[in-house]
Design a protein around this motif. Structure first.
Motif, PDB file in Angstrom:
ATOM      1  N   GLY A   1     -10.598 118.770   1.516  1.00 14.50           N
ATOM      2  CA  GLY A   1      -9.987 119.642   0.520  1.00 14.50           C
ATOM      3  C   GLY A   1     -10.402 119.239  -0.889  1.00 14.50           C
ATOM      4  O   GLY A   1     -10.244 118.090  -1.285  1.00 14.50           O
ATOM      5  N   LEU A   2     -10.948 120.159  -1.654  1.00 14.14           N
ATOM      6  CA  LEU A   2     -11.459 119.828  -2.978  1.00 14.14           C
ATOM      7  C   LEU A   2     -10.357 119.409  -3.943  1.00 14.14           C
ATOM      8  O   LEU A   2     -10.616 118.707  -4.924  1.00 14.14           O
ATOM      9  N   ASP A   3      -9.117 119.852  -3.705  1.00 17.12           N
ATOM     10  CA  ASP A   3      -8.020 119.482  -4.592  1.00 17.12           C
ATOM     11  C   ASP A   3      -7.151 118.367  -4.008  1.00 17.12           C
ATOM     12  O   ASP A   3      -6.057 118.092  -4.497  1.00 17.12           O
ATOM     13  N   SER A   4      -7.632 117.700  -2.960  1.00 19.51           N
ATOM     14  CA  SER A   4      -6.842 116.674  -2.284  1.00 19.51           C
ATOM     15  C   SER A   4      -6.779 115.386  -3.104  1.00 19.51           C
ATOM     16  O   SER A   4      -7.742 115.015  -3.782  1.00 19.51           O
ATOM     17  N   THR A   5      -5.630 114.706  -3.048  1.00 22.02           N
ATOM     18  CA  THR A   5      -5.475 113.382  -3.643  1.00 22.02           C
ATOM     19  C   THR A   5      -5.336 112.308  -2.566  1.00 22.02           C
ATOM     20  O   THR A   5      -4.957 111.173  -2.854  1.00 22.02           O
ATOM     21  N   HIS A   6      -5.636 112.665  -1.338  1.00 22.43           N
ATOM     22  CA  HIS A   6      -5.525 111.734  -0.210  1.00 22.43           C
ATOM     23  C   HIS A   6      -6.619 110.686  -0.340  1.00 22.43           C
ATOM     24  O   HIS A   6      -7.786 110.949  -0.091  1.00 22.43           O
ATOM     25  N   GLY A   7      -6.245 109.482  -0.752  1.00 24.67           N
ATOM     26  CA  GLY A   7      -7.225 108.425  -0.953  1.00 24.67           C
ATOM     27  C   GLY A   7      -6.669 107.337  -1.843  1.00 24.67           C
ATOM     28  O   GLY A   7      -5.608 106.793  -1.578  1.00 24.67           O
ATOM     29  N   ALA A   8      -7.370 107.036  -2.918  1.00 23.72           N
ATOM     30  CA  ALA A   8      -6.942 106.001  -3.848  1.00 23.72           C
ATOM     31  C   ALA A   8      -7.402 106.371  -5.249  1.00 23.72           C
ATOM     32  O   ALA A   8      -8.314 107.178  -5.426  1.00 23.72           O
ATOM     33  N   LYS A   9      -6.738 105.772  -6.255  1.00 20.70           N
ATOM     34  CA  LYS A   9      -7.073 106.073  -7.644  1.00 20.70           C
ATOM     35  C   LYS A   9      -7.085 104.800  -8.467  1.00 20.70           C
ATOM     36  O   LYS A   9      -6.255 103.915  -8.276  1.00 20.70           O
ATOM     37  N   ILE A  10      -8.049 104.712  -9.364  1.00 15.41           N
ATOM     38  CA  ILE A  10      -8.155 103.595 -10.295  1.00 15.41           C
ATOM     39  C   ILE A  10      -7.998 104.157 -11.701  1.00 15.41           C
ATOM     40  O   ILE A  10      -8.676 105.116 -12.064  1.00 15.41           O
ATOM     41  N   GLN A  11      -7.108 103.561 -12.485  1.00 16.22           N
ATOM     42  CA  GLN A  11      -6.826 104.059 -13.826  1.00 16.22           C
ATOM     43  C   GLN A  11      -7.003 102.967 -14.875  1.00 16.22           C
ATOM     44  O   GLN A  11      -6.648 101.813 -14.639  1.00 16.22           O
ATOM     45  N   ALA A  12      -7.546 103.344 -16.020  1.00 14.65           N
ATOM     46  CA  ALA A  12      -7.483 102.520 -17.221  1.00 14.65           C
ATOM     47  C   ALA A  12      -6.465 103.194 -18.133  1.00 14.65           C
ATOM     48  O   ALA A  12      -6.739 104.253 -18.701  1.00 14.65           O
ATOM     49  N   ILE A  13      -5.260 102.619 -18.219  1.00 13.53           N
ATOM     50  CA  ILE A  13      -4.158 103.226 -18.975  1.00 13.53           C
ATOM     51  C   ILE A  13      -4.081 102.586 -20.353  1.00 13.53           C
ATOM     52  O   ILE A  13      -3.971 101.359 -20.473  1.00 13.53           O
ATOM     53  N   ARG A  14      -4.129 103.420 -21.370  1.00 14.21           N
ATOM     54  CA  ARG A  14      -4.016 102.919 -22.735  1.00 14.21           C
ATOM     55  C   ARG A  14      -2.545 102.705 -23.054  1.00 14.21           C
ATOM     56  O   ARG A  14      -1.762 103.646 -23.140  1.00 14.21           O
ATOM     57  N   THR A  15      -2.159 101.447 -23.257  1.00 14.08           N
ATOM     58  CA  THR A  15      -0.760 101.101 -23.472  1.00 14.08           C
ATOM     59  C   THR A  15      -0.434 100.834 -24.941  1.00 14.08           C
ATOM     60  O   THR A  15       0.725 100.688 -25.302  1.00 14.08           O
ATOM     61  N   GLY A  16      -1.444 100.750 -25.775  1.00 16.87           N
ATOM     62  CA  GLY A  16      -1.229 100.503 -27.194  1.00 16.87           C
ATOM     63  C   GLY A  16      -2.510 100.764 -27.959  1.00 16.87           C
ATOM     64  O   GLY A  16      -3.532 101.163 -27.392  1.00 16.87           O
TER      65      GLY A  16
END
Length: 208
Positions: A74-89
Protein backbone atom coordinates in the motif's frame (compact mmCIF):
# COMPACT_ATOMS: atom_id res chain seq x y z
CA UNK A 1 16.79 -5.15 -26.41
CA UNK A 2 16.24 -3.08 -23.31
CA UNK A 3 19.07 -0.67 -22.51
CA UNK A 4 20.05 1.65 -19.67
CA UNK A 5 19.58 5.41 -19.49
CA UNK A 6 22.78 7.25 -18.56
CA UNK A 7 23.14 10.87 -17.49
CA UNK A 8 26.46 12.58 -18.22
CA UNK A 9 27.15 16.02 -16.74
CA UNK A 10 29.33 18.84 -18.00
CA UNK A 11 31.71 18.32 -20.88
CA UNK A 12 33.04 14.99 -19.62
CA UNK A 13 32.15 11.47 -20.65
CA UNK A 14 31.83 9.82 -17.22
CA UNK A 15 28.38 8.84 -15.98
CA UNK A 16 26.82 10.66 -13.04
CA UNK A 17 23.54 8.72 -12.88
CA UNK A 18 22.25 5.56 -14.51
CA UNK A 19 18.77 4.07 -14.75
CA UNK A 20 19.08 0.47 -15.88
CA UNK A 21 16.59 -1.73 -17.74
CA UNK A 22 15.18 -3.22 -14.51
CA UNK A 23 14.41 0.18 -13.00
CA UNK A 24 17.38 0.31 -10.64
CA UNK A 25 18.93 3.74 -10.20
CA UNK A 26 22.64 4.22 -9.74
CA UNK A 27 24.31 7.46 -8.66
CA UNK A 28 28.07 7.30 -9.08
CA UNK A 29 27.81 3.80 -10.53
CA UNK A 30 26.67 2.42 -13.88
CA UNK A 31 25.86 -1.00 -12.40
CA UNK A 32 23.36 -0.53 -9.57
CA UNK A 33 22.43 -3.78 -7.81
CA UNK A 34 19.61 -2.45 -5.62
CA UNK A 35 16.66 -0.15 -6.31
CA UNK A 36 18.64 2.96 -5.35
CA UNK A 37 22.41 2.59 -5.31
CA UNK A 38 24.73 5.47 -4.33
CA UNK A 39 28.47 5.02 -4.75
CA UNK A 40 31.24 7.50 -4.07
CA UNK A 41 33.61 9.01 -1.57
CA UNK A 42 37.13 8.00 -0.66
CA UNK A 43 39.05 6.29 2.13
CA UNK A 44 40.68 9.52 3.30
CA UNK A 45 37.58 11.50 4.35
CA UNK A 46 34.13 11.30 5.89
CA UNK A 47 31.72 10.29 3.14
CA UNK A 48 28.20 11.72 3.39
CA UNK A 49 26.45 10.03 0.48
CA UNK A 50 22.83 10.86 1.31
CA UNK A 51 21.22 14.01 2.69
CA UNK A 52 17.50 14.33 3.48
CA UNK A 53 16.60 17.94 4.26
CA UNK A 54 13.34 19.68 5.16
CA UNK A 55 12.58 23.23 4.12
CA UNK A 56 12.52 24.81 7.60
CA UNK A 57 11.31 22.89 10.68
CA UNK A 58 9.83 24.79 13.63
CA UNK A 59 11.63 24.07 16.90
CA UNK A 60 8.52 23.11 18.88
CA UNK A 61 9.66 19.58 19.76
CA UNK A 62 7.20 17.76 17.51
CA UNK A 63 8.08 18.57 13.89
CA UNK A 64 10.85 16.68 12.18
CA UNK A 65 12.65 15.46 9.12
CA UNK A 66 11.75 11.78 8.81
CA UNK A 67 12.46 8.62 6.86
CA UNK A 68 9.69 6.01 6.68
CA UNK A 69 10.62 2.38 6.04
CA UNK A 70 7.36 0.74 4.93
CA UNK A 71 6.80 -3.01 4.63
CA UNK A 72 3.61 -3.03 2.59
CA UNK A 73 2.37 -2.82 -0.99
CA UNK A 74 0.00 0.00 0.00
CA UNK A 75 1.51 3.32 -1.08
CA UNK A 76 0.02 5.13 1.93
CA UNK A 77 0.94 2.41 4.46
CA UNK A 78 2.91 3.19 7.63
CA UNK A 79 3.46 -0.49 8.41
CA UNK A 80 7.18 -0.59 9.15
CA UNK A 81 9.48 1.77 11.02
CA UNK A 82 10.32 5.47 11.09
CA UNK A 83 13.43 7.46 11.90
CA UNK A 84 13.02 11.12 12.86
CA UNK A 85 15.33 14.06 13.48
CA UNK A 86 13.13 16.21 15.76
CA UNK A 87 14.08 19.82 16.27
CA UNK A 88 13.64 20.46 19.99
CA UNK A 89 15.18 23.93 20.20
CA UNK A 90 17.04 26.59 18.27
CA UNK A 91 20.24 24.57 18.50
CA UNK A 92 19.15 21.08 19.59
CA UNK A 93 17.77 18.00 17.81
CA UNK A 94 16.74 14.54 19.02
CA UNK A 95 17.05 11.33 17.00
CA UNK A 96 13.89 9.22 17.45
CA UNK A 97 13.16 5.65 16.32
CA UNK A 98 9.56 4.44 15.85
CA UNK A 99 8.42 0.83 15.50
CA UNK A 100 5.08 -0.58 14.41
CA UNK A 101 2.57 -2.52 16.53
CA UNK A 102 -0.89 -1.71 15.09
CA UNK A 103 0.46 1.84 14.68
CA UNK A 104 3.79 3.65 14.70
CA UNK A 105 4.98 4.57 18.19
CA UNK A 106 8.19 5.94 19.62
CA UNK A 107 10.53 3.15 20.77
CA UNK A 108 13.81 4.95 21.47
CA UNK A 109 15.02 8.55 21.67
CA UNK A 110 18.61 9.76 21.60
CA UNK A 111 18.55 13.23 23.09
CA UNK A 112 20.69 16.21 22.20
CA UNK A 113 22.11 15.90 25.75
CA UNK A 114 23.44 12.42 24.77
CA UNK A 115 20.79 10.66 26.85
CA UNK A 116 18.96 7.54 25.66
CA UNK A 117 15.28 7.02 26.50
CA UNK A 118 13.52 3.73 25.81
CA UNK A 119 9.73 3.38 25.69
CA UNK A 120 9.77 -0.36 26.33
CA UNK A 121 12.05 -3.02 27.79
CA UNK A 122 15.81 -2.83 27.29
CA UNK A 123 17.27 -6.29 26.81
CA UNK A 124 21.04 -6.84 27.03
CA UNK A 125 22.70 -10.10 26.01
CA UNK A 126 19.42 -11.95 25.84
CA UNK A 127 21.16 -15.07 24.50
CA UNK A 128 23.04 -15.45 27.81
CA UNK A 129 19.89 -15.03 29.93
CA UNK A 130 20.85 -11.60 31.22
CA UNK A 131 18.43 -8.71 31.01
CA UNK A 132 17.85 -5.25 32.37
CA UNK A 133 14.53 -3.56 31.79
CA UNK A 134 11.79 -1.33 33.14
CA UNK A 135 8.90 -3.54 34.17
CA UNK A 136 5.78 -2.60 32.20
CA UNK A 137 3.37 -3.24 35.06
CA UNK A 138 5.06 -1.35 37.91
CA UNK A 139 7.47 1.44 38.75
CA UNK A 140 10.74 -0.40 39.15
CA UNK A 141 13.81 -1.44 37.19
CA UNK A 142 14.35 -5.17 36.91
CA UNK A 143 17.81 -6.73 36.55
CA UNK A 144 17.80 -10.42 35.77
CA UNK A 145 20.93 -12.53 35.53
CA UNK A 146 21.79 -16.20 35.40
CA UNK A 147 21.30 -19.16 33.15
CA UNK A 148 19.86 -22.65 33.43
CA UNK A 149 20.75 -25.95 35.02
CA UNK A 150 23.55 -25.61 37.55
CA UNK A 151 24.46 -22.04 36.55
CA UNK A 152 24.83 -19.68 39.52
CA UNK A 153 23.23 -16.26 39.04
CA UNK A 154 25.34 -13.36 40.23
CA UNK A 155 25.56 -9.60 39.97
CA UNK A 156 28.99 -7.96 39.82
CA UNK A 157 29.47 -4.22 40.40
CA UNK A 158 32.97 -2.86 39.95
CA UNK A 159 34.85 0.26 39.00
CA UNK A 160 36.97 0.82 35.94
CA UNK A 161 40.12 -1.22 35.35
CA UNK A 162 38.53 -4.32 36.89
CA UNK A 163 41.27 -6.60 38.23
CA UNK A 164 43.99 -4.00 37.63
CA UNK A 165 45.98 -1.76 39.93
CA UNK A 166 43.39 1.02 39.70
CA UNK A 167 40.38 -1.15 40.53
CA UNK A 168 38.19 -0.14 43.43
CA UNK A 169 36.11 2.83 44.43
CA UNK A 170 32.87 3.18 46.34
CA UNK A 171 29.71 1.28 45.41
CA UNK A 172 26.45 3.17 46.02
CA UNK A 173 23.06 1.50 46.52
CA UNK A 174 20.61 4.34 47.04
CA UNK A 175 16.98 4.40 48.11
CA UNK A 176 14.98 7.59 47.87
CA UNK A 177 14.37 10.51 45.57
CA UNK A 178 16.45 13.37 44.23
CA UNK A 179 17.70 14.58 47.60
CA UNK A 180 14.62 16.59 48.50
CA UNK A 181 12.37 13.56 49.08
CA UNK A 182 12.32 11.40 52.20
CA UNK A 183 14.52 8.33 51.76
CA UNK A 184 13.03 4.86 51.91
CA UNK A 185 14.47 1.63 53.29
CA UNK A 186 16.59 -0.89 51.37
CA UNK A 187 15.08 -4.39 51.47
CA UNK A 188 16.83 -7.67 50.67
CA UNK A 189 14.87 -10.88 50.24
CA UNK A 190 13.82 -13.73 48.01
CA UNK A 191 10.92 -14.15 45.62
CA UNK A 192 9.24 -17.51 45.06
CA UNK A 193 5.90 -16.30 43.81
CA UNK A 194 5.85 -13.51 46.41
CA UNK A 195 8.58 -11.33 47.92
CA UNK A 196 9.77 -12.42 51.38
CA UNK A 197 11.90 -9.88 53.25
CA UNK A 198 15.11 -11.27 54.82
CA UNK A 199 16.95 -8.09 55.73
CA UNK A 200 16.21 -4.37 55.88
CA UNK A 201 18.48 -1.32 56.06
CA UNK A 202 16.43 1.61 57.27
CA UNK A 203 16.94 5.18 56.13
CA UNK A 204 18.47 5.92 59.55
CA UNK A 205 21.16 3.24 59.06
CA UNK A 206 19.71 0.50 61.25
CA UNK A 207 19.94 -3.10 60.00
CA UNK A 208 17.26 -5.62 60.84
Amino acid sequence: NKSKLTFIGGSGTSSHMTLDSSGQLGIGTTTPNVQNHIFGGSASQENILLKVQSNAVTNDGSLSTSILLANSTGLDSTHGAKIQAIRTGSGTDDLVFHTFNSSLAEAMRLGSDKSATFSGNVILSKTTNSAIYQDDSSEFLRLGVGGSGNDTPRIEIFGKDYGGSNAGGNIYIVSGGDGSATSGDILLGADQGAFAEHMRITNSGNIG
